[in-house]
Design a protein around this motif. Sequence first.
Motif: not given
Length: 262
Positions: A19-43
């Motif tokens: 969900t984190a990856v795909n909502v961030a990507a979809c918002l970027a596709a809608y021309e929003k500037k988006v940053l995803l911070i990966d705070a999980d050690p599993q990366a």
Amino acid sequence: MAKVICISNQKGGVGKTTTAVNVAACLAAYEKKVLLIDADPQANATSGLNIQSNKNDKNFFTIYDCLIDPKNVKKAIKPTEMKNLFIIPSCSDLAGIEVEIVDMQNREYILKKNIIEKISADYDYIFIDTPPSLGLLTINALVASNSALIPMQCEYYSLEGISRLMNTIKIINQKLNKELAIEGVLFTMYDSRMNLTHQIINEVKKYFGDKIYENVIPRNIKLPESSSFGKPIILYDINSKGANSYLELTKEILSRDVNRAA
């Protein structure tokens, strides 16, 4: 200033990183500037956007370096395949960060002070993908956020996990971040053919009401496939059910934001 959304559920395997990856990507596709911070050690969000962590490269900075020293934040931000989507990657070193910061003053505010406050003005949305636990990393993410988006699978164990998470959010609301709100509850791995699915949804609706997203994410083999290829679903297979579901969810998120602002 960016809207900061923590995507959290201490139960693993509920589609949190997807969900984190795909909502961030979809918002970027809608021309929003988006940053995803990966705070999980599993990366997993890092690899899900085709960023390869390299501990041997002294010029490769991650969230770990940012939490240790805020001067590293700008160096840690990486571009992705999508023009408007950026990521601060994670690495296995992050697994030990809670031990390193446990004795620090204001330890719950380190992510907010070292990262969010430094870059919030540069983005429309910032998403924080959290570990499947309620440790110090997740608490830091919740303290740094305006709201929490909660993905949950339609099963009874998920209900137990939601109860514990809501108790944590309540405590953080009272003591550490009075602005923290529930962004929404998202049903993932949805299967309309199962009676249990409808029972779970009815139970959750009693508690969350209109906080539940109308759009759900169905089980779709293309979603895990896209993760293994290091691509958001809209780049991997735009015609898949998974892509359509996340695009519709993103429209709903944007619509809710417009209505709140009105």
